[in-house]
Write a protein that holds these residues in place. Structure first.
Motif, PDB file in Angstrom:
ATOM      1  N   THR A 103       0.826  -1.212   0.000  1.00 31.51           N
ATOM      2  CA  THR A 103       0.000   0.000   0.000  1.00 31.51           C
ATOM      3  C   THR A 103       0.861   1.264   0.000  1.00 31.51           C
ATOM      4  O   THR A 103       0.426   2.300  -0.493  1.00 31.51           O
ATOM      5  N   TRP A 108      -3.195  -1.712  -4.257  1.00 36.16           N
ATOM      6  CA  TRP A 108      -4.344  -2.079  -3.435  1.00 36.16           C
ATOM      7  C   TRP A 108      -4.190  -3.530  -3.006  1.00 36.16           C
ATOM      8  O   TRP A 108      -4.245  -4.433  -3.824  1.00 36.16           O
ATOM      9  N   CYS A 109      -3.982  -3.754  -1.730  1.00 39.06           N
ATOM     10  CA  CYS A 109      -3.820  -5.107  -1.183  1.00 39.06           C
ATOM     11  C   CYS A 109      -4.423  -5.125   0.208  1.00 39.06           C
ATOM     12  O   CYS A 109      -4.178  -4.209   0.994  1.00 39.06           O
ATOM     13  N   GLN A 110      -5.214  -6.135   0.481  1.00 42.26           N
ATOM     14  CA  GLN A 110      -5.790  -6.288   1.813  1.00 42.26           C
ATOM     15  C   GLN A 110      -5.725  -7.748   2.269  1.00 42.26           C
ATOM     16  O   GLN A 110      -6.588  -8.226   2.987  1.00 42.26           O
ATOM     17  N   LYS A 113      -5.808  -8.264   6.062  1.00 44.44           N
ATOM     18  CA  LYS A 113      -7.138  -8.061   6.643  1.00 44.44           C
ATOM     19  C   LYS A 113      -8.006  -9.293   6.427  1.00 44.44           C
ATOM     20  O   LYS A 113      -8.716  -9.728   7.327  1.00 44.44           O
ATOM     21  N   ASP A 114      -7.939  -9.852   5.238  1.00 46.40           N
ATOM     22  CA  ASP A 114      -8.752 -11.026   4.914  1.00 46.40           C
ATOM     23  C   ASP A 114      -8.382 -12.234   5.777  1.00 46.40           C
ATOM     24  O   ASP A 114      -9.232 -13.073   6.078  1.00 46.40           O
ATOM     25  N   SER A 122      -7.640  -3.210   9.991  1.00 42.77           N
ATOM     26  CA  SER A 122      -8.615  -2.486   9.170  1.00 42.77           C
ATOM     27  C   SER A 122      -7.830  -1.591   8.222  1.00 42.77           C
ATOM     28  O   SER A 122      -6.603  -1.501   8.309  1.00 42.77           O
ATOM     29  N   PHE A 123      -8.515  -0.936   7.340  1.00 44.64           N
ATOM     30  CA  PHE A 123      -7.852  -0.064   6.377  1.00 44.64           C
ATOM     31  C   PHE A 123      -8.480   1.318   6.415  1.00 44.64           C
ATOM     32  O   PHE A 123      -9.708   1.441   6.362  1.00 44.64           O
ATOM     33  N   PRO A 133      -3.205   0.025   5.901  1.00 44.74           N
ATOM     34  CA  PRO A 133      -3.543  -0.855   7.025  1.00 44.74           C
ATOM     35  C   PRO A 133      -3.334  -0.181   8.374  1.00 44.74           C
ATOM     36  O   PRO A 133      -2.385   0.583   8.566  1.00 44.74           O
TER      37      PRO A 133
END
Length: 161
Positions: A103, A108-110, A113-114, A122-123, A133
């Motif tokens: 990020t 865009w990477c989460q 979080k997943d 959280s983001f 993040p």
């Protein structure tokens, strides 16, 4: 004074890792290594296989493939007094995001979080930027579930103390 100098020299040339994470509920480092017989029972019983033989043969945690489920099997199988189950939490480690997080480069990477079951990651949204993040250290259990899915190897676990 000489003793202090010798201790400083010893620490200067020591190869011992200081950021080693021992299994959950482990006693402080010195009490752990003084009593652990390196029998590998905790390594063999670990259901997610995150306990590995580390430096000097002592067990340490490696989150590169999986997470800790806090099943306590390592504690139950160990015949030595290296664990303290009276502790309120299994350890004081929490996730920390390093500067090489995707990020920070606008990607865009989460994935962290997943993977986080307690939803400690959280983001935060910002206009014109990808979400960044944010870790809720009160919610983070230090299970390490966020470590292996990170494509940039940007998550590490750090002691809160």
């Amino acid at each position: 004074m000489t003793q202090g100098i010798n201790q400083s020299r010893r620490n200067l040339f020591s190869r011992r890792k200081t950021n080693v994470i021992r299994p959950p509920w482990s006693k402080p480092e010195r009490a752990f290594t003084d009593n652990c017989t390196r029998c590998d029972k905790c390594i063999n019983v670990c259901e997610t296989q995150i306990i590995k033989r580390g430096e000097g043969g002592f067990p340490e945690i490696d989150f590169s493939n999986d997470e800790c489920t806090f099943c306590k099997q390592c504690v139950e199988v160990c015949p030595e007094p290296v664990f303290d189950t009276t502790l309120a939490q299994p350890w004081t480690n929490v996730a920390s995001i390093k500067d090489n997080c995707l990020t920070a480069k606008g990607v865009w990477c989460q994935s962290c979080k997943d993977a986080c079951e307690p939803r400690a990651i959280s983001f935060s949204m910002a206009v014109g930027q990808v979400p960044k993040p944010v870790i809720d250290i009160d919610a983070c259990t230090g299970c390490g579930a966020c470590v292996s899915p990170c494509p940039a190897d940007a998550i590490t676990l750090m002691p809160t103390e």
